[in-house]
Design a protein around this motif. Structure first.
Motif, mmCIF file in Angstrom:
data_model
loop_
_atom_site.group_PDB
_atom_site.id
_atom_site.type_symbol
_atom_site.label_atom_id
_atom_site.label_comp_id
_atom_site.label_asym_id
_atom_site.label_seq_id
_atom_site.Cartn_x
_atom_site.Cartn_y
_atom_site.Cartn_z
ATOM 1 N N THR A 167 49.477 51.236 51.657
ATOM 2 C CA THR A 167 50.951 51.311 51.062
ATOM 3 C C THR A 167 51.534 49.925 51.421
ATOM 4 N N THR A 168 52.304 49.818 50.296
ATOM 5 C CA THR A 168 53.257 48.486 50.476
ATOM 6 C C THR A 168 54.313 48.816 51.516
ATOM 7 N N GLY A 169 55.106 47.530 51.763
ATOM 8 C CA GLY A 169 56.241 47.571 52.747
ATOM 9 C C GLY A 169 57.227 48.572 52.253
ATOM 10 N N GLN A 170 57.328 48.734 50.785
ATOM 11 C CA GLN A 170 58.437 49.788 50.457
ATOM 12 C C GLN A 170 57.811 51.194 50.334
ATOM 13 N N GLY A 171 56.676 51.271 50.972
ATOM 14 C CA GLY A 171 55.842 52.787 50.886
ATOM 15 C C GLY A 171 55.424 53.070 49.690
ATOM 16 N N ALA A 172 55.514 52.390 48.638
ATOM 17 C CA ALA A 172 54.639 52.500 47.400
ATOM 18 C C ALA A 172 53.369 52.369 47.569
ATOM 19 N N VAL A 173 52.663 53.365 46.924
ATOM 20 C CA VAL A 173 50.876 53.175 46.684
ATOM 21 C C VAL A 173 50.728 52.091 45.759
ATOM 22 N N PRO A 174 49.856 50.997 45.674
ATOM 23 C CA PRO A 174 49.399 49.975 44.740
ATOM 24 C C PRO A 174 48.583 50.807 43.855
ATOM 25 N N GLU A 175 48.805 50.173 42.415
ATOM 26 C CA GLU A 175 47.887 50.582 41.404
ATOM 27 C C GLU A 175 46.450 50.482 41.864
ATOM 28 N N GLN A 176 45.593 51.415 41.563
ATOM 29 C CA GLN A 176 44.184 51.171 41.699
ATOM 30 C C GLN A 176 43.728 50.391 40.546
ATOM 31 N N ILE A 177 42.592 49.557 40.889
ATOM 32 C CA ILE A 177 41.944 48.747 39.912
ATOM 33 C C ILE A 177 40.507 49.063 39.787
ATOM 34 N N ASP A 178 40.128 49.371 38.622
ATOM 35 C CA ASP A 178 38.722 49.507 38.160
ATOM 36 C C ASP A 178 37.952 48.107 38.311
ATOM 37 N N ALA A 179 36.882 48.084 38.758
ATOM 38 C CA ALA A 179 36.072 46.787 38.954
ATOM 39 C C ALA A 179 35.627 46.648 37.582
ATOM 40 N N GLY A 180 35.326 47.391 36.622
ATOM 41 C CA GLY A 180 35.037 47.266 35.455
ATOM 42 C C GLY A 180 33.510 46.529 35.464
ATOM 43 N N VAL A 181 33.263 45.718 34.622
ATOM 44 C CA VAL A 181 32.109 44.915 34.746
ATOM 45 C C VAL A 181 31.439 44.116 35.594
ATOM 46 N N LEU A 182 32.439 43.874 36.720
ATOM 47 C CA LEU A 182 32.389 43.447 37.862
ATOM 48 C C LEU A 182 31.739 44.400 38.955
ATOM 49 N N ASP A 183 31.618 45.544 38.693
ATOM 50 C CA ASP A 183 31.136 46.641 39.631
ATOM 51 C C ASP A 183 29.544 46.673 39.601
ATOM 52 N N GLY A 184 28.991 46.003 40.556
ATOM 53 C CA GLY A 184 27.497 45.815 40.240
ATOM 54 C C GLY A 184 27.189 44.596 40.033
ATOM 55 N N ASP A 185 26.086 44.325 39.165
ATOM 56 C CA ASP A 185 25.747 43.107 39.112
ATOM 57 C C ASP A 185 26.392 42.729 37.822
ATOM 58 N N PHE A 186 26.551 41.180 38.083
ATOM 59 C CA PHE A 186 27.146 40.445 36.938
ATOM 60 C C PHE A 186 26.863 38.995 37.084
ATOM 61 N N LEU A 187 27.485 38.270 36.024
ATOM 62 C CA LEU A 187 26.990 36.902 36.040
ATOM 63 C C LEU A 187 28.303 36.176 35.526
ATOM 64 N N VAL A 188 28.463 34.966 35.971
ATOM 65 C CA VAL A 188 29.741 34.197 35.253
ATOM 66 C C VAL A 188 28.996 32.724 35.094
ATOM 67 N N ILE A 189 29.191 32.452 33.861
ATOM 68 C CA ILE A 189 28.544 31.026 33.362
ATOM 69 C C ILE A 189 29.632 30.361 33.052
ATOM 70 N N GLY A 190 29.670 29.197 33.865
ATOM 71 C CA GLY A 190 30.995 28.040 33.278
ATOM 72 C C GLY A 190 30.487 26.738 33.017
ATOM 73 N N ALA A 191 31.501 25.942 32.337
ATOM 74 C CA ALA A 191 31.233 24.425 32.163
ATOM 75 C C ALA A 191 32.488 23.947 32.031
ATOM 76 N N GLY A 192 32.729 22.616 32.438
ATOM 77 C CA GLY A 192 33.999 22.080 32.034
ATOM 78 C C GLY A 192 33.863 20.479 32.503
ATOM 79 N N VAL A 193 34.946 19.740 32.635
ATOM 80 C CA VAL A 193 34.921 18.429 33.198
ATOM 81 C C VAL A 193 36.056 18.121 34.287
ATOM 82 N N GLY A 194 35.350 17.090 34.941
ATOM 83 C CA GLY A 194 36.430 16.791 36.004
ATOM 84 C C GLY A 194 36.616 15.310 36.181
#
Length: 297
Positions: A32-59
């Motif tokens: 519960t939050t400090g105000q007693g409210a229950v936070p919204e549950q979040i479904d892990a979706g594609v991140l539940d179990g095996d997953f892969l993140v591929i990234g690229a960029g510049v520094g």
């Protein structure tokens, strides 16, 4: 090739996001939050179990550690979990987590596994005519182990605090030394599609590492006109970096494309600061900025 591939850190926070989603979606884990409210549950979706993140960029990074010249450097990164084994990016490498406790309902998780990275020294065009007079340094291949512990729901039901340490040894015959890198990171979502992470880290090196990267012998001093310098190991650097990410469709749990950015400051100490490569030709203040794209599937 340029020395620092720290841009890989801009994607590191993506690995922790599924764990946040699982924390608040797991049975019994929603408080519960400090105000007693229950936070919204979040479904892990594609991140539940095996997953892969591929990234690229510049520094935008120093041309060598201790330099005051900067260059734009491309970087790749990979993160995820395959067969229960976690994959986390490192600067120029990656770490594996062999402890498959990501799906537990508890608020404490452990990491343990091998880590490897490439370390580039002063090579190519450093942007400094004096430093360029010296031969290029060899590529170091550092391998070792990583151990850590993560505490979920520290300040609210969605955040995570991780304390970890890498211990690595060069096996390629470059610096032939040992490096210890402890760190603390705090990650929190700002919304369903935006997250931020603050990381504080340090680095300790032995005498062999310090002498290879920071020492100047008589021949090098004669070539460059810089004074001779005998380097010692010890506490080498400390730094802080802020990472932020934004999922382009507003929901990080359904995969797809994200933009990730990094701003980092690192301060050199000891021989890394006192060496003529830094104190005369460069700067002990090291800044890094980066931006990249990451795709999760």
């Amino acid at each position: 090739m340029r020395t620092i591939l720290t841009g890989a850190a801009t994607l590191a926070a993506l690995l922790a996001m599924p764990a946040i989603a699982q924390d608040v979606a797991a049975p019994g884990s929603v408080g519960t939050t400090g105000q007693g409210a229950v936070p919204e549950q979040i479904d892990a979706g594609v991140l539940d179990g095996d997953f892969l993140v591929i990234g690229a960029g510049v520094g935008y990074t120093p041309t060598y550690e201790g330099a005051d010249d900067y260059t734009v450097t491309p970087f790749p990164a990979v993160a995820g979990r395959v067969g229960g084994i976690g994959i986390a990016p490192r600067a120029g490498g990656l770490a594996l987590d062999l402890i498959a406790d990501y799906d537990t309902a508890g608020n404490v998780q452990f990491q343990l596994g091998p880590v490897a990275r490439l370390r580039f020294g002063r090579d190519g065009d450093t942007g400094d005519d004096v430093v360029n007079l010296l031969d290029d340094q060899d590529l170091a291949v550092e391998v070792g182990a990583n151990a850590g512990i993560t505490f979920a729901q520290v300040l609210h039901p969605y955040d995570r605090l991780t304390v970890s340490t890498d211990v690595r040894w060069d096996v390629a015959g470059a610096h032939d030394g040992m490096v210890v890198t402890p760190g603390v990171s705090y990650l929190t979502p700002l919304s369903r599609g935006i997250f931020a992470a603050l990381n504080v880290n340090a680095e300790w090196v032995d005498d062999s590492f310090a002498e290879y990267y920071y020492g100047l012998d008589a021949q090098q001093a004669a070539i460059t006109g810089l004074p001779r310098y005998d380097a010692d190991g010890g506490f080498k650097s400390a730094g802080v970096n802020l990472i932020a990410g934004f999922d382009l469709n507003g929901d990080i749990t359904d995969g797809g494309l994200s933009i990730v950015g990094l701003a980092s400051y690192n301060r050199l100490f000891g021989s890394a600061e006192d060496t003529p490569f830094t104190s005369i030709r460069g700067s002990a203040d090291q800044w890094v900025g980066g931006i990249g794209l990451a795709y999760t599937f």
